[in-house]
Design a protein around this motif. Sequence first.
Motif, PDB file in Angstrom:
ATOM      1  N   GLN A   1       0.803  -1.104  -0.009  1.00 17.48           N
ATOM      2  CA  GLN A   1      -0.128   0.052   0.034  1.00 17.48           C
ATOM      3  C   GLN A   1       0.745   1.374  -0.073  1.00 17.48           C
ATOM      4  OE1 GLN A   1      -2.640  -0.351   3.466  1.00 17.48           O
ATOM      5  NE2 GLN A   1      -3.621  -2.181   2.712  1.00 17.48           N
TER       6      GLN A   1
ATOM      7  N   GLY B   1       0.792   3.612  -3.160  1.00 15.88           N
ATOM      8  CA  GLY B   1       0.143   4.732  -2.899  1.00 15.88           C
ATOM      9  C   GLY B   1       0.982   5.768  -3.214  1.00 15.88           C
TER      10      GLY B   1
ATOM     11  N   ILE C   1       0.957   6.342  -7.078  1.00 19.06           N
ATOM     12  CA  ILE C   1      -0.035   6.784  -7.579  1.00 19.06           C
ATOM     13  C   ILE C   1      -0.041   8.424  -7.337  1.00 19.06           C
ATOM     14  CG2 ILE C   1      -2.568   7.118  -7.279  1.00 19.06           C
ATOM     15  CD1 ILE C   1      -2.334   3.941  -6.790  1.00 19.06           C
TER      16      ILE C   1
ATOM     17  N   ARG D   1      -8.549  11.762  -9.353  1.00 15.41           N
ATOM     18  CA  ARG D   1      -8.418  11.918  -7.906  1.00 15.41           C
ATOM     19  C   ARG D   1      -9.783  11.396  -7.093  1.00 15.41           C
ATOM     20  NH1 ARG D   1      -5.236  17.699  -6.889  1.00 15.41           N
ATOM     21  NH2 ARG D   1      -3.235  16.972  -7.842  1.00 15.41           N
TER      22      ARG D   1
ATOM     23  N   ILE E   1     -10.276   7.511  -7.388  1.00 12.74           N
ATOM     24  CA  ILE E   1      -9.463   6.519  -6.764  1.00 12.74           C
ATOM     25  C   ILE E   1      -9.729   6.245  -5.322  1.00 12.74           C
ATOM     26  CG2 ILE E   1      -7.752   8.225  -6.089  1.00 12.74           C
ATOM     27  CD1 ILE E   1      -5.491   6.306  -7.035  1.00 12.74           C
ATOM     28  N   LEU E   2     -10.717   7.369  -5.106  1.00 18.25           N
ATOM     29  CA  LEU E   2     -11.030   7.056  -3.504  1.00 18.25           C
ATOM     30  C   LEU E   2     -12.057   6.090  -3.281  1.00 18.25           C
ATOM     31  CD1 LEU E   2     -11.237  10.659  -2.181  1.00 18.25           C
ATOM     32  CD2 LEU E   2      -9.741   8.922  -1.285  1.00 18.25           C
TER      33      LEU E   2
ATOM     34  N   TRP F   1     -11.384   2.918  -1.073  1.00 18.24           N
ATOM     35  CA  TRP F   1     -11.261   3.156   0.359  1.00 18.24           C
ATOM     36  C   TRP F   1     -12.762   3.607   0.845  1.00 18.24           C
ATOM     37  CZ3 TRP F   1     -11.179   8.229   2.813  1.00 18.24           C
ATOM     38  CH2 TRP F   1     -10.909   8.079   4.143  1.00 18.24           C
TER      39      TRP F   1
ATOM     40  N   THR G   1      -4.686   1.306  -0.664  1.00 12.66           N
ATOM     41  CA  THR G   1      -3.816   2.079  -1.258  1.00 12.66           C
ATOM     42  C   THR G   1      -4.188   3.413  -1.600  1.00 12.66           C
ATOM     43  OG1 THR G   1      -2.755   0.232  -2.325  1.00 12.66           O
ATOM     44  CG2 THR G   1      -2.476   2.368  -3.518  1.00 12.66           C
ATOM     45  N   PRO G   2      -5.629   3.852  -2.034  1.00 15.16           N
ATOM     46  CA  PRO G   2      -6.137   5.064  -2.115  1.00 15.16           C
ATOM     47  C   PRO G   2      -5.838   5.916  -0.734  1.00 15.16           C
ATOM     48  CG  PRO G   2      -7.546   3.561  -3.135  1.00 15.16           C
ATOM     49  CD  PRO G   2      -6.606   2.749  -2.118  1.00 15.16           C
TER      50      PRO G   2
ATOM     51  N   ALA H   1      -2.341   7.116  -1.036  1.00  9.58           N
ATOM     52  CA  ALA H   1      -2.011   7.925  -2.044  1.00  9.58           C
ATOM     53  C   ALA H   1      -2.704   9.334  -1.779  1.00  9.58           C
ATOM     54  CB  ALA H   1      -2.768   7.286  -3.122  1.00  9.58           C
ATOM     55  N   ILE H   2      -3.925   9.386  -1.228  1.00  6.62           N
ATOM     56  CA  ILE H   2      -4.333  10.818  -0.836  1.00  6.62           C
ATOM     57  C   ILE H   2      -3.541  11.679   0.196  1.00  6.62           C
ATOM     58  CG2 ILE H   2      -6.295  11.874  -0.042  1.00  6.62           C
ATOM     59  CD1 ILE H   2      -6.746  10.862  -2.947  1.00  6.62           C
TER      60      ILE H   2
END
Length: 328
Positions: free
Chosen positions: A117, A121, A124, A139, A142-143, A146, A204-205, A208-209
Amino acid sequence: MVDIHAAETGAAHRPLPRLHSKLKAQRVRSAWLFVAPTLMVLALVAAWPLARTIYLSFTNASLGNFAETEFIGLQNYFAWSTLNSGRTIFRGLLADPLWWNAVWNTLKFTVISVSFQTVLGLIIALALNLKFPGRGIVRATILIPWALPGVVSAKMWTLIFNDQFGIFNDALMRLGLITQKVAWLASSDTMMPVVLVVAVWMGTPFMAILTLAALQSVPGDIYEAAKIDGVHPVKVFWRVTLPLIRPALMVAIIFRIMDALRVFDLIYVMTPSSSETVTMSVLTQQYLFGFDRFGYGCAASTVLFLIVAFVIFVYIKVGRVTGEAGER
């Protein structure tokens, strides 16, 4: 002789430490005043249930006969008895092979899932930090993994990996990669890898965020200066970007570690009653309600809490996590 000038200077500066101390004490009192309501709520919703759980872990409580609960000391944690033959039998959670198997599964799940992750992440986030058409839509999209409830995601992936009508087997057979359907969630060789794939997809999202938010706080002047100096982008990433986003990245990893150590819904829905993937939370739930060993389950809950607290404490100390950017 007494230096009059020095004495006068010292007298002039003497009130400053007192003033600083007074202001600091006032700030501390104000901070406690603002935090007090939150602490009271935590005491009601967290501290009291935790204390009750710890107490029940020293009893023989069961749901079927809760009124006759008796204090039995450390027997739920560790106990032994010697037979007439001289053989010693160890009992309790710390001598339970099922529990240690669950601990190993949980730690393995945590290390592998959080590692993937974090890496994915970060990749990304670096991609989303670039300017390209439709970046806002990507953006938001991709959420979705999660944002979905864990039970919903687990059930969806259970259907995808179903050995009879799942689309994953169908796609592999159409591509000629397999010749017969595979029971992904019934084989001891594929259970954990499949669960890990889903866990990485879900977590992972989040990484990433949070990483993207840290990347956007990095001043653009730094990259412009590095570009003018002809510094290679890879070197800029390792020497500039990564150190600057490290505090936010470390905090994000803490959250993912806590979630992974307490994972329940994903395992419970996708691979119920499987010793290959059972985690501490799943086994604790079975002890509490499935096997009607409530006191024993409370002992498992207490040990789970201590393990999570210990892992996070070691991570913070070893990783030297701070709340300020650039510090180690």
